[in-house]
Design a protein around this motif. Structure first.
Motif, mmCIF file in Angstrom:
data_model
loop_
_atom_site.group_PDB
_atom_site.id
_atom_site.type_symbol
_atom_site.label_atom_id
_atom_site.label_comp_id
_atom_site.label_asym_id
_atom_site.label_seq_id
_atom_site.Cartn_x
_atom_site.Cartn_y
_atom_site.Cartn_z
ATOM 1 N N VAL A 35 38.618 59.793 51.141
ATOM 2 C CA VAL A 35 37.481 59.882 52.061
ATOM 3 C C VAL A 35 38.003 60.096 53.480
ATOM 4 C CG1 VAL A 35 35.443 58.686 52.957
ATOM 5 C CG2 VAL A 35 36.160 58.298 50.584
ATOM 6 N N ARG A 36 37.338 60.983 54.208
ATOM 7 C CA ARG A 36 37.680 61.185 55.620
ATOM 8 C C ARG A 36 36.405 61.053 56.449
ATOM 9 N NH1 ARG A 36 41.782 63.647 58.592
ATOM 10 N NH2 ARG A 36 42.807 64.365 56.687
ATOM 11 N N ASP A 37 36.451 60.179 57.449
ATOM 12 C CA ASP A 37 35.345 60.046 58.385
ATOM 13 C C ASP A 37 35.908 59.921 59.800
ATOM 14 O OD1 ASP A 37 36.295 57.443 58.601
ATOM 15 O OD2 ASP A 37 34.561 56.517 57.649
ATOM 16 N N LYS A 38 35.080 59.544 60.771
ATOM 17 C CA LYS A 38 35.565 59.499 62.152
ATOM 18 C C LYS A 38 36.600 58.408 62.380
ATOM 19 C CE LYS A 38 32.448 56.407 64.683
ATOM 20 N NZ LYS A 38 31.503 56.335 65.819
ATOM 21 N N GLU A 39 36.693 57.461 61.433
ATOM 22 C CA GLU A 39 37.691 56.404 61.525
ATOM 23 C C GLU A 39 39.046 56.836 60.968
ATOM 24 O OE1 GLU A 39 37.010 53.241 62.864
ATOM 25 O OE2 GLU A 39 35.155 54.214 63.496
ATOM 26 N N GLY A 40 39.076 57.980 60.277
ATOM 27 C CA GLY A 40 40.337 58.459 59.720
ATOM 28 C C GLY A 40 40.272 58.694 58.223
ATOM 29 N N GLU A 41 41.424 58.507 57.557
ATOM 30 C CA GLU A 41 41.537 58.733 56.116
ATOM 31 C C GLU A 41 41.444 57.419 55.360
ATOM 32 O OE1 GLU A 41 44.601 61.631 54.780
ATOM 33 O OE2 GLU A 41 45.240 61.533 56.870
ATOM 34 N N HIS A 42 40.772 57.479 54.212
ATOM 35 C CA HIS A 42 40.593 56.297 53.371
ATOM 36 C C HIS A 42 40.743 56.693 51.907
ATOM 37 C CE1 HIS A 42 38.611 54.710 57.026
ATOM 38 N NE2 HIS A 42 37.961 55.860 57.024
ATOM 39 N N VAL A 43 40.999 55.699 51.080
ATOM 40 C CA VAL A 43 41.028 55.914 49.638
ATOM 41 C C VAL A 43 40.237 54.790 48.974
ATOM 42 C CG1 VAL A 43 42.442 56.088 47.559
ATOM 43 C CG2 VAL A 43 43.252 57.096 49.687
ATOM 44 N N LEU A 44 39.289 55.184 48.126
ATOM 45 C CA LEU A 44 38.493 54.240 47.334
ATOM 46 C C LEU A 44 39.047 54.201 45.921
ATOM 47 C CD1 LEU A 44 35.875 52.496 46.898
ATOM 48 C CD2 LEU A 44 34.750 54.654 46.246
ATOM 49 N N VAL A 45 39.319 52.999 45.414
ATOM 50 C CA VAL A 45 39.906 52.844 44.081
ATOM 51 C C VAL A 45 39.079 51.853 43.270
ATOM 52 C CG1 VAL A 45 41.974 52.230 42.764
ATOM 53 C CG2 VAL A 45 42.206 53.236 45.045
ATOM 54 N N LEU A 46 38.659 52.274 42.061
ATOM 55 C CA LEU A 46 37.937 51.400 41.138
ATOM 56 C C LEU A 46 38.781 51.191 39.894
ATOM 57 C CD1 LEU A 46 35.620 52.537 42.996
ATOM 58 C CD2 LEU A 46 34.128 52.372 40.996
ATOM 59 N N ASN A 47 39.004 49.924 39.535
ATOM 60 C CA ASN A 47 39.795 49.579 38.363
ATOM 61 C C ASN A 47 39.032 48.634 37.436
ATOM 62 O OD1 ASN A 47 42.546 50.774 38.742
ATOM 63 N ND2 ASN A 47 42.430 49.607 40.639
ATOM 64 N N ARG A 48 39.356 48.710 36.158
ATOM 65 C CA ARG A 48 38.776 47.809 35.160
ATOM 66 C C ARG A 48 39.903 47.304 34.262
ATOM 67 N NH1 ARG A 48 36.791 48.127 29.828
ATOM 68 N NH2 ARG A 48 34.914 46.876 29.417
ATOM 69 N N LYS A 49 39.917 46.008 34.028
ATOM 70 C CA LYS A 49 40.945 45.412 33.163
ATOM 71 C C LYS A 49 40.266 44.525 32.134
ATOM 72 C CE LYS A 49 43.816 42.500 35.082
ATOM 73 N NZ LYS A 49 44.958 41.995 35.877
ATOM 74 N N ALA A 50 40.577 44.733 30.850
ATOM 75 C CA ALA A 50 39.912 44.003 29.771
ATOM 76 C C ALA A 50 40.929 43.427 28.803
ATOM 77 C CB ALA A 50 38.946 44.923 29.025
ATOM 78 N N GLY A 51 40.621 42.255 28.256
ATOM 79 C CA GLY A 51 41.506 41.616 27.285
ATOM 80 C C GLY A 51 40.906 40.328 26.770
ATOM 81 N N PRO A 52 41.682 39.540 26.044
ATOM 82 C CA PRO A 52 41.192 38.268 25.524
ATOM 83 C C PRO A 52 40.883 37.273 26.641
ATOM 84 C CG PRO A 52 43.216 38.953 24.415
ATOM 85 C CD PRO A 52 43.057 39.826 25.609
ATOM 86 N N SER A 53 40.013 36.340 26.355
ATOM 87 C CA SER A 53 39.737 35.274 27.311
ATOM 88 C C SER A 53 40.968 34.383 27.445
ATOM 89 C CB SER A 53 38.552 34.428 26.836
ATOM 90 O OG SER A 53 38.448 33.233 27.581
ATOM 91 N N PRO A 54 41.290 33.928 28.660
ATOM 92 C CA PRO A 54 42.396 32.972 28.818
ATOM 93 C C PRO A 54 42.204 31.722 27.964
ATOM 94 C CG PRO A 54 41.741 33.829 30.953
ATOM 95 C CD PRO A 54 40.717 34.318 29.974
ATOM 96 N N ALA A 55 40.951 31.409 27.636
ATOM 97 C CA ALA A 55 40.681 30.231 26.809
ATOM 98 C C ALA A 55 41.041 30.478 25.347
ATOM 99 C CB ALA A 55 39.209 29.834 26.920
ATOM 100 N N LYS A 56 41.064 31.757 24.921
ATOM 101 C CA LYS A 56 41.408 32.120 23.551
ATOM 102 C C LYS A 56 42.319 33.341 23.578
ATOM 103 C CE LYS A 56 37.257 30.271 21.312
ATOM 104 N NZ LYS A 56 36.125 30.572 20.387
ATOM 105 N N PRO A 57 43.540 33.181 24.050
ATOM 106 C CA PRO A 57 44.424 34.338 24.266
ATOM 107 C C PRO A 57 44.833 35.065 22.993
ATOM 108 C CG PRO A 57 45.614 32.272 24.567
ATOM 109 C CD PRO A 57 44.176 31.915 24.442
ATOM 110 N N LYS A 58 44.686 34.426 21.822
ATOM 111 C CA LYS A 58 45.091 35.053 20.570
ATOM 112 C C LYS A 58 43.904 35.502 19.728
ATOM 113 C CE LYS A 58 49.404 32.376 20.315
ATOM 114 N NZ LYS A 58 50.249 31.469 19.492
ATOM 115 N N SER A 59 42.745 35.593 20.325
ATOM 116 C CA SER A 59 41.535 35.933 19.576
ATOM 117 C C SER A 59 41.529 37.386 19.101
ATOM 118 C CB SER A 59 40.295 35.686 20.433
ATOM 119 O OG SER A 59 40.248 36.607 21.512
ATOM 120 N N GLY A 60 42.225 38.251 19.827
ATOM 121 C CA GLY A 60 42.196 39.663 19.484
ATOM 122 C C GLY A 60 40.915 40.351 19.908
#
Length: 217
Positions: free
Chosen positions: A55-80
């Protein structure tokens, strides 16, 4: 609202607060970025990259980043099972030859033994200049769910402009065949109701209407 791409809603919105004003604000320059670009720029991307924009605006250059991370619950780390999902957004500004985190957003669900959902509404993520001041606003809508029945999702629409953060939070409006719809309640940040942010609210209401309808078969 004028659509400028298949994935981004533009807001060539009014330059003044009067709804009779016909002048249009330009959309800040923005273009896609990929993981290779983030790596060469030493911009962090944890989990799976959902999308990134330069993104470029009057403030300069920017970068927007969206991430998603999925896995087992820490309460059941071996649940699969995928029972813990994190959504992360980072907005970085160029400072000389480096990038500095300007703001971030983090949300998650942790649902051991239950169904879990956490997703960005990617087509409705927006880079806009609603008030025509030359500074980009970023709108991030997403949903969260943790349960086991036919319930509403939690829906959030967040708008950031530097240190300013505005939000609509509530539940999806669930539509089932042959039944009355349910859910759909939502609340505004108190600041968003101020006349100063009338254009922002108008824009965010449109995004809310686009993402909060939950039609099920």
């Amino acid at each position: 609202m004028k659509t400028v791409s298949i994935t981004f809603l533009s807001a060539g919105m009014l330059l003044c607060m009067s709804t009779a004003c016909s002048a249009r604000a330009p959309t800040p320059d923005n273009q896609p970025a990929d993981l290779a670009y983030l790596t060469t720029q030493h911009i962090p991307s944890a989990g799976n990259l959902v999308m990134a924009r330069r993104v470029r605006d009057k403030e300069g250059e920017h970068v927007l980043v969206l991430n998603r991370k999925a896995g087992p619950s820490p309460a059941k780390p071996k649940s699969g099972r995928v029972e813990h999902i994190e959504l992360d957004v980072g907005y970085y500004s160029r400072q000389g030859s480096a990038w500095k985190a300007e703001w971030s957003l983090h949300d998650f669900v942790d649902c051991p033994g239950l169904d879990s959902v956490a997703e960005f509404f990617v087509p409705n993520v927006g880079i806009t200049d609603l008030n025509g001041d030359g500074k980009a606003e970023v709108t991030i809508p997403y949903k969260l769910f943790c349960g086991g029945g036919v319930d509403s999702y939690t829906v959030k629409v967040i708008l950031r402009e530097g240190t300013l953060k505005l939000a609509i939070r509530g539940d999806s409006l669930v539509k089932l065949p042959g039944q009355e719809p349910f859910g759909g309640e939502h609340q505004y940040d108190k600041t968003l109701l101020a006349p100063t942010y009338a254009l922002y609210k108008q824009h965010m209401d449109k995004v809310w209407d686009a993402v909060s309808i939950d039609v099920r078969k």
